[in-house]
Design a protein around this motif. Sequence first.
Motif, PDB file in Angstrom:
ATOM      1  N   SER A  74       9.790  -0.564  -7.002  1.00 15.82           N
ATOM      2  CA  SER A  74      10.051  -1.872  -6.418  1.00 15.82           C
ATOM      3  C   SER A  74      10.343  -1.761  -4.926  1.00 15.82           C
ATOM      4  O   SER A  74      10.335  -0.669  -4.357  1.00 15.82           O
ATOM      5  CB  SER A  74      11.219  -2.547  -7.148  1.00 15.82           C
ATOM      6  OG  SER A  74      10.909  -2.713  -8.523  1.00 15.82           O
ATOM      7  N   CYS A  75      10.623  -2.907  -4.300  1.00 17.33           N
ATOM      8  CA  CYS A  75      10.926  -2.927  -2.869  1.00 17.33           C
ATOM      9  C   CYS A  75      12.005  -3.958  -2.590  1.00 17.33           C
ATOM     10  O   CYS A  75      11.971  -5.072  -3.123  1.00 17.33           O
ATOM     11  CB  CYS A  75       9.675  -3.272  -2.049  1.00 17.33           C
ATOM     12  SG  CYS A  75       9.985  -3.386  -0.259  1.00 17.33           S
TER      13      CYS A  75
ATOM     14  N   GLN B 282       0.815  -1.221   0.000  1.00 17.90           N
ATOM     15  CA  GLN B 282       0.000   0.000   0.000  1.00 17.90           C
ATOM     16  C   GLN B 282       0.848   1.270   0.000  1.00 17.90           C
ATOM     17  O   GLN B 282       0.629   2.169  -0.815  1.00 17.90           O
ATOM     18  CB  GLN B 282      -0.923  -0.005   1.226  1.00 17.90           C
ATOM     19  CG  GLN B 282      -1.872   1.182   1.292  1.00 17.90           C
ATOM     20  CD  GLN B 282      -2.829   1.056   2.474  1.00 17.90           C
ATOM     21  OE1 GLN B 282      -3.227  -0.032   2.865  1.00 17.90           O
ATOM     22  NE2 GLN B 282      -3.174   2.187   3.060  1.00 17.90           N
ATOM     23  N   ASP B 283       1.833   1.348   0.903  1.00 16.37           N
ATOM     24  CA  ASP B 283       2.672   2.549   0.996  1.00 16.37           C
ATOM     25  C   ASP B 283       3.797   2.544  -0.025  1.00 16.37           C
ATOM     26  O   ASP B 283       4.473   3.556  -0.203  1.00 16.37           O
ATOM     27  CB  ASP B 283       3.260   2.677   2.399  1.00 16.37           C
ATOM     28  CG  ASP B 283       2.191   2.842   3.464  1.00 16.37           C
ATOM     29  OD1 ASP B 283       1.026   3.091   3.091  1.00 16.37           O
ATOM     30  OD2 ASP B 283       2.501   2.721   4.658  1.00 16.37           O
ATOM     31  N   ARG B 284       4.059   1.397  -0.657  1.00 20.70           N
ATOM     32  CA  ARG B 284       5.064   1.251  -1.721  1.00 20.70           C
ATOM     33  C   ARG B 284       6.436   1.730  -1.252  1.00 20.70           C
ATOM     34  O   ARG B 284       7.123   2.500  -1.933  1.00 20.70           O
ATOM     35  CB  ARG B 284       4.613   1.985  -2.989  1.00 20.70           C
ATOM     36  CG  ARG B 284       3.294   1.461  -3.548  1.00 20.70           C
ATOM     37  CD  ARG B 284       2.855   2.205  -4.784  1.00 20.70           C
ATOM     38  NE  ARG B 284       3.583   1.781  -5.960  1.00 20.70           N
ATOM     39  CZ  ARG B 284       3.249   0.764  -6.748  1.00 20.70           C
ATOM     40  NH1 ARG B 284       2.178   0.042  -6.448  1.00 20.70           N
ATOM     41  NH2 ARG B 284       3.950   0.463  -7.810  1.00 20.70           N
ATOM     42  N   CYS B 285       6.835   1.253  -0.078  1.00 21.63           N
ATOM     43  CA  CYS B 285       8.174   1.558   0.422  1.00 21.63           C
ATOM     44  C   CYS B 285       9.221   0.911  -0.481  1.00 21.63           C
ATOM     45  O   CYS B 285       9.008  -0.163  -1.038  1.00 21.63           O
ATOM     46  CB  CYS B 285       8.334   1.049   1.850  1.00 21.63           C
ATOM     47  SG  CYS B 285       7.381   1.971   3.059  1.00 21.63           S
ATOM     48  N   ARG B 286      10.354   1.570  -0.601  1.00 17.83           N
ATOM     49  CA  ARG B 286      11.413   1.069  -1.471  1.00 17.83           C
ATOM     50  C   ARG B 286      12.412   0.179  -0.726  1.00 17.83           C
ATOM     51  O   ARG B 286      13.070  -0.673  -1.343  1.00 17.83           O
ATOM     52  CB  ARG B 286      12.145   2.243  -2.117  1.00 17.83           C
ATOM     53  CG  ARG B 286      11.256   3.097  -2.997  1.00 17.83           C
ATOM     54  CD  ARG B 286      12.056   4.046  -3.855  1.00 17.83           C
ATOM     55  NE  ARG B 286      12.633   5.146  -3.123  1.00 17.83           N
ATOM     56  CZ  ARG B 286      12.118   6.374  -3.066  1.00 17.83           C
ATOM     57  NH1 ARG B 286      10.982   6.633  -3.692  1.00 17.83           N
ATOM     58  NH2 ARG B 286      12.724   7.334  -2.397  1.00 17.83           N
ATOM     59  N   LEU B 287      12.563   0.394   0.577  1.00 29.01           N
ATOM     60  CA  LEU B 287      13.532  -0.376   1.358  1.00 29.01           C
ATOM     61  C   LEU B 287      12.932  -0.638   2.736  1.00 29.01           C
ATOM     62  O   LEU B 287      12.557   0.294   3.445  1.00 29.01           O
ATOM     63  CB  LEU B 287      14.849   0.399   1.502  1.00 29.01           C
ATOM     64  CG  LEU B 287      16.014  -0.332   2.146  1.00 29.01           C
ATOM     65  CD1 LEU B 287      16.467  -1.502   1.271  1.00 29.01           C
ATOM     66  CD2 LEU B 287      17.187   0.617   2.384  1.00 29.01           C
TER      67      LEU B 287
ATOM     68  N   ARG C  13       7.772  -3.993 -11.396  1.00 25.02           N
ATOM     69  CA  ARG C  13       7.461  -4.001  -9.967  1.00 25.02           C
ATOM     70  C   ARG C  13       8.096  -5.260  -9.387  1.00 25.02           C
ATOM     71  O   ARG C  13       7.623  -6.377  -9.631  1.00 25.02           O
ATOM     72  CB  ARG C  13       5.948  -3.992  -9.769  1.00 25.02           C
ATOM     73  CG  ARG C  13       5.497  -4.109  -8.309  1.00 25.02           C
ATOM     74  CD  ARG C  13       5.459  -2.770  -7.635  1.00 25.02           C
ATOM     75  NE  ARG C  13       4.679  -2.842  -6.401  1.00 25.02           N
ATOM     76  CZ  ARG C  13       5.123  -2.466  -5.213  1.00 25.02           C
ATOM     77  NH1 ARG C  13       6.349  -1.987  -5.079  1.00 25.02           N
ATOM     78  NH2 ARG C  13       4.346  -2.532  -4.156  1.00 25.02           N
ATOM     79  N   CYS C  14       9.194  -5.107  -8.644  1.00 23.19           N
ATOM     80  CA  CYS C  14       9.987  -6.233  -8.162  1.00 23.19           C
ATOM     81  C   CYS C  14      10.017  -6.257  -6.638  1.00 23.19           C
ATOM     82  O   CYS C  14      10.083  -5.208  -5.997  1.00 23.19           O
ATOM     83  CB  CYS C  14      11.431  -6.154  -8.674  1.00 23.19           C
ATOM     84  SG  CYS C  14      11.583  -5.935 -10.462  1.00 23.19           S
ATOM     85  N   LEU C  15      10.003  -7.454  -6.085  1.00 25.70           N
ATOM     86  CA  LEU C  15      10.252  -7.649  -4.664  1.00 25.70           C
ATOM     87  C   LEU C  15      11.563  -8.407  -4.537  1.00 25.70           C
ATOM     88  O   LEU C  15      11.662  -9.569  -4.925  1.00 25.70           O
ATOM     89  CB  LEU C  15       9.117  -8.439  -3.998  1.00 25.70           C
ATOM     90  CG  LEU C  15       9.335  -8.776  -2.515  1.00 25.70           C
ATOM     91  CD1 LEU C  15       9.445  -7.514  -1.674  1.00 25.70           C
ATOM     92  CD2 LEU C  15       8.215  -9.687  -1.993  1.00 25.70           C
ATOM     93  N   LEU C  16      12.570  -7.732  -4.012  1.00 30.31           N
ATOM     94  CA  LEU C  16      13.873  -8.334  -3.790  1.00 30.31           C
ATOM     95  C   LEU C  16      14.021  -8.604  -2.293  1.00 30.31           C
ATOM     96  O   LEU C  16      13.775  -7.721  -1.475  1.00 30.31           O
ATOM     97  CB  LEU C  16      14.990  -7.407  -4.264  1.00 30.31           C
ATOM     98  CG  LEU C  16      14.850  -6.845  -5.684  1.00 30.31           C
ATOM     99  CD1 LEU C  16      15.985  -5.874  -5.981  1.00 30.31           C
ATOM    100  CD2 LEU C  16      14.816  -7.973  -6.706  1.00 30.31           C
TER     101      LEU C  16
END
Length: 363
Positions: free
Chosen positions: A241-242, A126-131, A209-212
């Motif tokens: 991404s995050c 929801q907040d689309r945090c990057r880290l 849109r990636c989740l690492l």
Amino acid sequence: MTIEEILLTLELTLNPIDLNPVQELVIHQAWEGKTYSQIAETAGYSADYIKSVGSQLWQWLSNLLGEPVTKRNFRSVLKRRARQLQERIPQPHTSISHPQAWSESLPRCFFGRAEELATLKKWIVQDRCRLVAIIGMTGIGKTALTVRCAEQIESEFDYVIWRSLQQVPPIDDFLVDWLRVLSNGQEIDLPQETNSKISLLLTYLQKYRCLLVIDDCELVLQKHQGYAQLLQQIGEKYHQSCLLFTSRQTSSDLRFNEKDGSPIRSLTLTGLSLAEAREILRVAGVSCSQSVADRLIERYASNPLALKIIATVIRDLFNRDVTQFLAQDICIFDQLGGVLNEQLTRLTALEWQVKCLQMIYRE
């Protein structure tokens, strides 16, 4: 369409967008309908200065888009142009890259953590945090929580990549691994410089849109500057991404940026609640009165791994008698000692001094 989505669309299809903090403040606040005076009052600048920043910002957008942009019309102009430009963005080839032993990483039973899980999902989706960092001592359940979170939100992403850093590869090898996945194996001639590889990675993180996920990140934060640089740039640069990582501690640079609304956030895990910890004992086959169970749980600070180890010892060596075990006043067995030793070896000289003083005063 949010202002973040619009800026990302412009960056993917036109020129790189590198707004300074004041410009970001003006465009976000103006998007919400704030006047220059209101923006200035919120940020602690003069109204004339904010108005000057806004004027330069609208001029820059006018040059970028090839049509007049003002504070009055920029919302409608950006929405219209973003819709037109989105057609030019290539659609991703969906690819999920799970850890080699994803199923082995899952605990047999996942205990509690409903609130923490909900917080992580909100921050990332929801907040689309990057880290996002999950911080906590050994055995507290960082990996289990991370796996459960990644499983529940993977459908939100074009790519999911999980890597563990128990064995730390050189940063360039690590980046090449990620780039090969994100390019579907098409990237052959990769740049030689680490900074160039990170820049190329950020391009993919903007495009898809990636989740690492990086598990066991504390060693690289302490000793490997390239990894610290990677995390810092992923946190600071604009993309969609995050990167989610676990660590016993985070770096001061990343902690410095944590604030309300920041794309860089951390979640510190503490022990389980009494009810959740009692469930660990029950599943492990150790039954006792609630008061006795709570004494055991308190001794081991509701640490899930410690409780699982101790429950096994009580079951196998004390015939499931928790009271008899507590009467021995024994806190450390081989497996638990190894966990604690691993934690102690990571203490700094100053932290060792504090621990020694604590033990002296406790005596």
